[in-house]
Design an enzyme around this catalytic site. Sequence first.
Site, PDB file in Angstrom:
ATOM      1  N   TYR A 146      13.819  31.801   5.149  1.00 21.58           N
ATOM      2  CA  TYR A 146      12.615  32.504   5.592  1.00 21.58           C
ATOM      3  C   TYR A 146      12.655  32.751   7.093  1.00 21.58           C
ATOM      4  CZ  TYR A 146      10.222  31.493   1.169  1.00 21.58           C
ATOM      5  OH  TYR A 146       9.849  31.437  -0.148  1.00 21.58           O
ATOM      6  N   ARG A 184     -11.451   1.053  14.267  1.00 16.23           N
ATOM      7  CA  ARG A 184     -11.073   1.671  13.002  1.00 16.23           C
ATOM      8  C   ARG A 184     -11.726   0.841  11.915  1.00 16.23           C
ATOM      9  NH1 ARG A 184      -4.721   1.794  11.312  1.00 16.23           N
ATOM     10  NH2 ARG A 184      -5.385  -0.226  10.536  1.00 16.23           N
ATOM     11  N   LYS A 197       0.844  -1.201   0.000  1.00 14.96           N
ATOM     12  CA  LYS A 197       0.000   0.000   0.000  1.00 14.96           C
ATOM     13  C   LYS A 197       0.879   1.251   0.000  1.00 14.96           C
ATOM     14  CE  LYS A 197      -0.218  -0.058   5.066  1.00 14.96           C
ATOM     15  NZ  LYS A 197      -1.060  -0.373   6.241  1.00 14.96           N
ATOM     16  N   MET A 241       9.842  24.901   0.729  1.00  9.47           N
ATOM     17  CA  MET A 241       9.085  23.872   0.008  1.00  9.47           C
ATOM     18  C   MET A 241       9.981  23.068  -0.931  1.00  9.47           C
ATOM     19  SD  MET A 241       5.815  24.296  -2.525  1.00  9.47           S
ATOM     20  CE  MET A 241       4.818  25.146  -1.316  1.00  9.47           C
TER      21      MET A 241
HETATM   22  C1  LIG Z   1      -0.468  -1.504   6.788  1.00  9.94           C
HETATM   23  C2  LIG Z   1      -1.146  -2.738   7.221  1.00  9.94           C
HETATM   24  C3  LIG Z   1      -0.413  -3.924   7.380  1.00  9.94           C
HETATM   25  C4  LIG Z   1       1.100  -3.973   7.289  1.00  9.94           C
HETATM   26  O1  LIG Z   1       1.602  -3.505   8.510  1.00  9.94           O
HETATM   27  P1  LIG Z   1       3.174  -3.401   8.764  1.00  9.94           P
HETATM   28  O2  LIG Z   1       3.314  -3.152  10.212  1.00  9.94           O
HETATM   29  O3  LIG Z   1       3.632  -2.273   7.928  1.00  9.94           O
HETATM   30  O4  LIG Z   1       3.759  -4.692   8.339  1.00  9.94           O
HETATM   31  C5  LIG Z   1      -1.101  -5.074   7.691  1.00  9.94           C
HETATM   32  N1  LIG Z   1      -2.437  -5.047   7.843  1.00  9.94           N
HETATM   33  C6  LIG Z   1      -3.175  -3.939   7.715  1.00  9.94           C
HETATM   34  C7  LIG Z   1      -4.653  -4.001   7.904  1.00  9.94           C
HETATM   35  C8  LIG Z   1      -2.545  -2.742   7.405  1.00  9.94           C
HETATM   36  O5  LIG Z   1      -3.281  -1.622   7.297  1.00  9.94           O
END
Ligand SMILES: *Cc1c(COP(=O)(O)O)cnc(C)c1O
Length: 361
Positions: free
Chosen positions: A259, A131, A40, A305
């Site tokens: 700045y 969550r 991801k 930036m």
């Molecule tokens: C990001 C995520 C992972 C991976 O977690 P890491 O600690 O980066 O290995 C696994 N499961 C879910 C649901 C996640 O959101």
Amino acid sequence: MAVTLARQAAAEAVVDLDAIADNTRLFTSRTRAQVMAVVKADGFGHGAVVVARAALDAGATWLGVTSLTEALELRDAGLRAPVLSWLNPLGADFEVAADRDVDVAVPSLDHLALVARGTRVHLHLDTGLARDGAEPEAWPALCAEARRAERAGRIRVIGVMGHLACADDPDDPANEEGIAAFEDGVEVARRHGLRPALRHLAATASTLNDPRTHYDMVRIGAGLVGIDPSHRTPLKTALTLTAPVVSVRRVRAGTPVGYGHTWRAPADTRLALVPLGYGDGVPRGVEAEVQINGKRCPIVGRISMDQLVVDVQDADTKPGDTVVVFGPGEGGEPTVADWARWAGTIEHEIVTGLGRRVVRR
Ligand SMILES: *Cc1c(COP(=O)(O)O)cnc(C)c1O
């Protein structure tokens, strides 16, 4: 000289695919469960497709992402491994998920009603983060409805997933509660007639620290790119961020920089300009260092930036020299962990924050 070194034209993030392969093999050697490579957020900023390929070649068997859009990027790149997408709003294109052979995590009855015929489903239980995932009170009804859909031939439930809130501290009692909640959830699913072949709970930290959490599959994201959130297992850093020095100038003692004039040269010195700023993911409010020609030099004045200024003092720095912002640390350069500490954050935020101007190589 006969050989001219190619001058670096922009900030570059060099991704070490061997490090990703080595990290993957460390995980496959630590568990009998299948390893899902979580790619991801563009593979934690390292490039989703390249990280996925390196991990699959080294023994991972699944890919995991958050959104369907991320899953389709993997399919478009020609990756054929099973892919799970676990966080989608009700408006996501679940027909395309089915067409492109993407497994979908289902956290609610509303999602269940919308997934397409033929979808492979992983029921998602919230095991302690409040969550994503079904609330424990909603879980039995979700299992019952999923079983009905399965019997009607509409979906197949092949997985049950949870996630631990405090795995970065193996001693936190919340881990036991999360594991217990997960086991209860699997038991409830079984009582409703579901036979999920893939129970998966652990991410990087719990995979490394608690084999009880492995079940049938572990989901590894940070660990692939060299981050152990529990800071117990040395892994290989996969990312080195460098940028070229644009210019060097001499300044007198008292010269203000940047700045707001937040820094003034305490003595006559030399300043190097580096074309990287908070627009590229460098945290703005830090006191930090970079490495130039083997020497650690402080960033001075406010980070802009697009640019930052380094006090190189008497170091023999020239335009075109390479600035190492972070790397594995073996040559004395700062690490991602150093930057996370300076910025008061975690390593994940540093590596996922790199902007699009940074060229990945
Ligand atoms: C990001 C995520 C992972 C991976 O977690 P890491 O600690 O980066 O290995 C696994 N499961 C879910 C649901 C996640 O959101």
